[in-house]
Design an enzyme around this catalytic site. Structure first.
Site, PDB file in Angstrom:
ATOM      1  N   GLU A 289       0.829  -1.213   0.000  1.00 16.30           N
ATOM      2  CA  GLU A 289       0.000   0.000   0.000  1.00 16.30           C
ATOM      3  C   GLU A 289       0.864   1.265   0.000  1.00 16.30           C
ATOM      4  O   GLU A 289       0.639   2.202   0.758  1.00 16.30           O
ATOM      5  CB  GLU A 289      -0.970  -0.019   1.192  1.00 16.30           C
ATOM      6  CG  GLU A 289      -1.881  -1.233   1.155  1.00 16.30           C
ATOM      7  CD  GLU A 289      -2.978  -1.249   2.218  1.00 16.30           C
ATOM      8  OE1 GLU A 289      -2.770  -0.674   3.290  1.00 16.30           O
ATOM      9  OE2 GLU A 289      -4.042  -1.834   1.941  1.00 16.30           O
ATOM     10  N   ARG A 339      -5.363 -10.976  -5.585  1.00 16.71           N
ATOM     11  CA  ARG A 339      -4.670 -10.433  -4.409  1.00 16.71           C
ATOM     12  C   ARG A 339      -4.559 -11.463  -3.288  1.00 16.71           C
ATOM     13  O   ARG A 339      -3.577 -11.462  -2.529  1.00 16.71           O
ATOM     14  CB  ARG A 339      -5.436  -9.194  -3.923  1.00 16.71           C
ATOM     15  CG  ARG A 339      -5.044  -8.726  -2.561  1.00 16.71           C
ATOM     16  CD  ARG A 339      -5.737  -7.414  -2.265  1.00 16.71           C
ATOM     17  NE  ARG A 339      -5.712  -7.100  -0.856  1.00 16.71           N
ATOM     18  CZ  ARG A 339      -6.291  -6.040  -0.325  1.00 16.71           C
ATOM     19  NH1 ARG A 339      -6.958  -5.201  -1.100  1.00 16.71           N
ATOM     20  NH2 ARG A 339      -6.235  -5.804   0.958  1.00 16.71           N
ATOM     21  N   ASP A 368      -8.487  -8.825   3.620  1.00 18.54           N
ATOM     22  CA  ASP A 368      -8.271  -7.715   4.554  1.00 18.54           C
ATOM     23  C   ASP A 368      -9.453  -7.551   5.514  1.00 18.54           C
ATOM     24  O   ASP A 368     -10.271  -6.653   5.329  1.00 18.54           O
ATOM     25  CB  ASP A 368      -8.068  -6.423   3.735  1.00 18.54           C
ATOM     26  CG  ASP A 368      -7.637  -5.256   4.589  1.00 18.54           C
ATOM     27  OD1 ASP A 368      -7.380  -5.464   5.782  1.00 18.54           O
ATOM     28  OD2 ASP A 368      -7.551  -4.139   4.056  1.00 18.54           O
ATOM     29  N   GLU A 390      -2.901 -11.980  12.995  1.00 19.69           N
ATOM     30  CA  GLU A 390      -3.335 -10.598  13.247  1.00 19.69           C
ATOM     31  C   GLU A 390      -4.853 -10.550  13.108  1.00 19.69           C
ATOM     32  O   GLU A 390      -5.400 -10.847  12.040  1.00 19.69           O
ATOM     33  CB  GLU A 390      -2.664  -9.648  12.236  1.00 19.69           C
ATOM     34  CG  GLU A 390      -3.035  -8.189  12.455  1.00 19.69           C
ATOM     35  CD  GLU A 390      -2.358  -7.230  11.465  1.00 19.69           C
ATOM     36  OE1 GLU A 390      -1.122  -7.284  11.312  1.00 19.69           O
ATOM     37  OE2 GLU A 390      -3.083  -6.436  10.833  1.00 19.69           O
ATOM     38  N   GLU A 396     -13.156  -2.050  11.501  1.00 25.64           N
ATOM     39  CA  GLU A 396     -13.042  -1.301  10.241  1.00 25.64           C
ATOM     40  C   GLU A 396     -14.136  -1.685   9.236  1.00 25.64           C
ATOM     41  O   GLU A 396     -14.967  -0.864   8.864  1.00 25.64           O
ATOM     42  CB  GLU A 396     -11.650  -1.541   9.634  1.00 25.64           C
ATOM     43  CG  GLU A 396     -11.470  -0.867   8.298  1.00 25.64           C
ATOM     44  CD  GLU A 396     -10.102  -1.145   7.683  1.00 25.64           C
ATOM     45  OE1 GLU A 396      -9.258  -1.765   8.345  1.00 25.64           O
ATOM     46  OE2 GLU A 396      -9.898  -0.732   6.524  1.00 25.64           O
TER      47      GLU A 396
HETATM   48  C1  GCV Z   1      -2.922   0.668   8.477  1.00 22.53           C
HETATM   49  C2  GCV Z   1      -6.258  -1.938   5.381  1.00 22.53           C
HETATM   50  C3  GCV Z   1      -6.696  -0.678   6.054  1.00 22.53           C
HETATM   51  C4  GCV Z   1      -5.546   0.292   6.193  1.00 22.53           C
HETATM   52  C5  GCV Z   1      -4.439  -0.405   6.970  1.00 22.53           C
HETATM   53  C6  GCV Z   1      -4.032  -1.654   6.195  1.00 22.53           C
HETATM   54  C7  GCV Z   1      -2.993  -2.457   6.932  1.00 22.53           C
HETATM   55  O1  GCV Z   1      -5.955  -1.710   4.045  1.00 22.53           O
HETATM   56  O2  GCV Z   1      -7.748  -0.110   5.333  1.00 22.53           O
HETATM   57  O3  GCV Z   1      -6.006   1.416   6.885  1.00 22.53           O
HETATM   58  O4  GCV Z   1      -3.340   0.433   7.156  1.00 22.53           O
HETATM   59  O5  GCV Z   1      -5.150  -2.473   6.033  1.00 22.53           O
HETATM   60  O6  GCV Z   1      -3.387  -3.384   7.619  1.00 22.53           O
HETATM   61  O7  GCV Z   1      -1.821  -2.167   6.816  1.00 22.53           O
END
Ligand code: GCV
Length: 687
Positions: A289, A339, A368, A390, A396
């Site tokens: 990312e 992905r 995710d 994790e 979220e």
């Molecule tokens: C901290 C997802 C979340 C991001 C987060 C990422 C990660 O994409 O939307 O906010 O970044 O996971 O776990 O690194």
């Protein structure tokens, strides 16, 4: 916002017990005898004295072992042996474990909290207090508890400006305006909460890390946070940016194999330990990312992790290297791209290449934190490498603490999932704990993201997720029912209607949320380009992020089979692979994760996919509305403040569930052109 009393203490309220309930603790010793005066044991003593005074109105006398009288004895195993050589736990206790035992020592009836370490004594003290708060019998107490794994950590995604990425409980308790807060009271209170559920480490800053955290002046500030964690046995760790040697260190490179870079990390780590002697280690998000990583120099994650691990090794620190590494510019037109395959493809070939103080931190699912995903195949793909799971406590993709979504049933399903490693029954919990391949370390990490809100996560009922994470990290075996029962008693008291109602609501809430946001394993059909909260199924498609569900006019779902799809199923051990690969065996709740099917495909339930999607959304919205009725049964049974706060949240959720229902149902109707048999979907109604 709830007041400090109802919020801050969370499950550590220590409410005064009723007269009959407190009567059964009359024989509790009146004196407390700590056999050492170190910091963490002192914390245990203070906590016990405060808790017993609040719950039972009894003031424990502090004193030494001579005369012993009837005492609560806090002892390391070595000290216990010196005091009472014949007394020892039935089995060998591992680090952080404890033994609660009623026994006679020198003719005195004592209650012993014994452990190999001071931290174990603290955990034992919290366990004793929890028993009293829940009205458990202490007669003939003899209980040994061992943590399932060494790693029981939380991560906070706090930015230095005080904002928290994906945090829904207010600003950071650690940082404000680029600095560590001057008042760290909340950070200390947080460490208390964490210790009470056996959490032994906390990463304080966002995995999207600011390089500035490793400036010497900042480390000096961070050491103040470590100071307030220390009495609770919580180790502090930091997320780091791999390019820091260049950005902060002024080197021309951050190539992990460049000797100057290795030297830089060594000196930096030495400096950290000079200021924070019990520092835990680093969390690394790289090549993900937009974060820089070893790929910049053609190096591997093992090269990057090991150079830092070697700097930490001498001090006992660890590196958590996140497996959340993927290309977010995938070509969506290529049906073979996926992905979900990335983590395994990158890390499985490196198995055995990581140093033994590196832990690969793997999200529970391959995408995710969606409302439902299969478990990541990488858990079974690392035999000579430490791993940790994790889990995401902060909601979220699961309603952002505005929707009720008790995540323990989801995590239980993940942790108990049998990976059939080498044809044997090995669950994910055993793999991550390092029990299957006898790894030196491993365990559980939860992304918590508590904030300054008096109620930490911003919602009283969401706190059950933080509590439950800690309980599962300590021991993943008990069921969600036991965990919610404990949490409810500690948080709301033990009135039967309260226990029954809250447990029923919490236990059903994940399914309810799933049913109106993303049934059949399609993922949370939310706006993935924006807030990850509102409905927005179209945002997943036709972009490089790879959260595709491939809905078109004929059908929906990602074909991830080996036979015709992306081949993702081939990353699982053979028995699991066949289970998901075979359309007729694939469970309905993950169907669209693994298969692309026509809307008219008939599920195991006998319904077509399209009708299931309609029914699920309408049923889910109805059940969200029923939460309000269930909650109303508790009027007058719990304090007015929390009653009203939660009622307002449930009313809001019920309205949002209708928004989700209508939005997704209309979208799928527009795409498929197939009407709801019950004529409920606005776009196909005749009215
Ligand atoms: C901290 C997802 C979340 C991001 C987060 C990422 C990660 O994409 O939307 O906010 O970044 O996971 O776990 O690194």
């Amino acid at each position: 916002m709830l007041d400090a009393e109802t919020g801050t203490d969370a499950w550590l309220r220590y409410s005064a017990l009723s007269q009959p309930a407190s009567k059964s603790y009359e024989s509790l010793p009146g004196k407390i005898v700590p056999l050492n005066d170190r910091l963490v044991t002192k914390t245990a003593q203070t906590e016990l004295m405060a808790g017993i005074s609040k719950m039972l109105g009894k003031t424990l006398r502090e004193g030494g072992a001579s005369p012993l009288e009837g005492s609560i004895v806090l002892a390391t195993l070595a000290d216990l042996h010196a005091l009472a050589p014949g007394l020892h736990p039935p089995e060998q206790l591992r680090a952080d474990g404890y033994w609660l035992k009623s026994a006679k020592i020198r003719e005195s009836e004592c209650l012993i909290i014994a452990a190999p370490s001071d931290r174990g004594i603290l955990y034992g003290a919290f366990a004793l207090l929890s028993k009293i708060a829940r009205g458990e019998n202490l007669i003939a107490l003899d209980e040994m508890q061992q943590p399932y794994a060494a790693i029981r950590w939380v991560n906070q995604w706090d930015n230095l400006d005080g904002r928290i990425e994906r945090g829904y409980g207010g600003p950071s308790i650690f940082f404000a305006d680029g600095k560590v807060r001057s008042d760290l009271t909340r950070a200390g209170q947080y460490a208390r909460l964490l210790a009470s559920i056996g959490i032994n480490g906390c990463t304080i800053n966002n995995v999207n890390a600011a390089p500035a955290v490793l400036e010497d002046s900042f480390i000096a500030e961070v050491s103040r946070i470590a100071d307030v964690f220390r009495p609770w046995g919580v180790q502090l760790s930091m997320s780091i940016d791999l390019s820091t040697p260049k950005i902060v260190g002024g080197l021309e490179t951050f190539d992990p194999l460049d000797l100057r870079v290795g030297e830089w990390w060594r000196k930096k780590v030495d400096e950290i330990y000079r200021r924070i002697p019990d520092f835990g280690g680093f969390v690394v998000k790289a090549d993900s990312e937009g974060r820089l990583g070893p790929s910049r120099y053609g190096r591997t994650p093992a090269d990057a992790a090991n150079v830092i691990a070697r700097a930490l090794k001498a001090h006992g620190g660890v590196v958590f290297y996140r497996a959340f590494v993927y290309n977010h510019h995938l070509d969506w037109r290529n049906l073979k791209n996926d992905r979900a395959k990335a983590a395994y493809e990158i890390f499985h070939p490196l198995d055995g290449a990581f140093d033994d103080n590196v832990i690969i931190q793997i999200k529970n699912g391959p995408i995710d934190f969606q409302v439902r995903e299969p478990v990541s195949p990488l858990f079974a793909g690392l035999h000579r490498t430490n791993e940790a799971i994790e889990l995401q406590i902060t909601q979220e993709y699961t309603g952002q603490q505005r929707h009720l979504c008790f995540l323990i049933p989801m995590w239980k399903a993940v942790l108990d999932f049998d990976m059939r490693v080498d044809g044997n029954a090995w669950a994910v919990k055993d793999l991550v704990a390092g029990r299957v391949f006898h790894r030196p370390t491993g365990g559980f990490v939860g992304v918590a993201n508590v904030g300054m809100n008096a109620n930490w996560l911003g919602s009283p009922l969401a706190m059950a997720n933080l509590y439950g994470f800690g309980r599962l990290a300590w021991d993943p075996n008990p069921g969600a029912e036991k965990i919610i029962d404990e949490w409810t008693r500690l948080t709301f008291g033990s009135a039967p209607l309260v226990i029954k109602t809250i447990a029923a609501m919490q236990l059903s809430s994940w399914h309810v949320y799933e049913s109106y946001t993303g049934p059949l394993g399609a993922g949370t059909l939310t706006n993935i380009l924006g807030n990850h909260y509102d409905p927005g199924p179209e945002s997943s498609e036709e972009n490089g992020w790879g959260q595709w569900h491939r809905a078109d006019h004929q059908g929906i779902g990602m074909d991830r089979t080996l036979a015709t799809g992306t081949g993702f199923t081939g990353q699982y051990p053979p028995e699991v692979q066949t289970f998901y690969e075979t359309l007729s065996r694939c469970p309905d709740n993950l169907l669209l994760f693994f298969h692309h099917v026509a809307y008219t495909y008939v599920l195991h339930s006998g319904k077509t996919v399209i009708q299931h999607i309609y029914d699920s959304h309408y049923d889910g919205a109805d059940r969200a509305r029923d939460f309000i009725l269930q909650w109303k049964l508790l009027e007058g049974q719990i304090d007015e403040e929390r009653y009203r706060d939660i009622l307002a949240r449930l009313e809001y959720q019920a309205a949002e569930a209708v928004v989700w229902r209508d939005s997704i149902s209309s979208w799928i109707y527009r795409l498929s052109g197939i009407a709801d048999h019950q004529q409920r979907v606005p776009a196909n109604r005749s009215d």
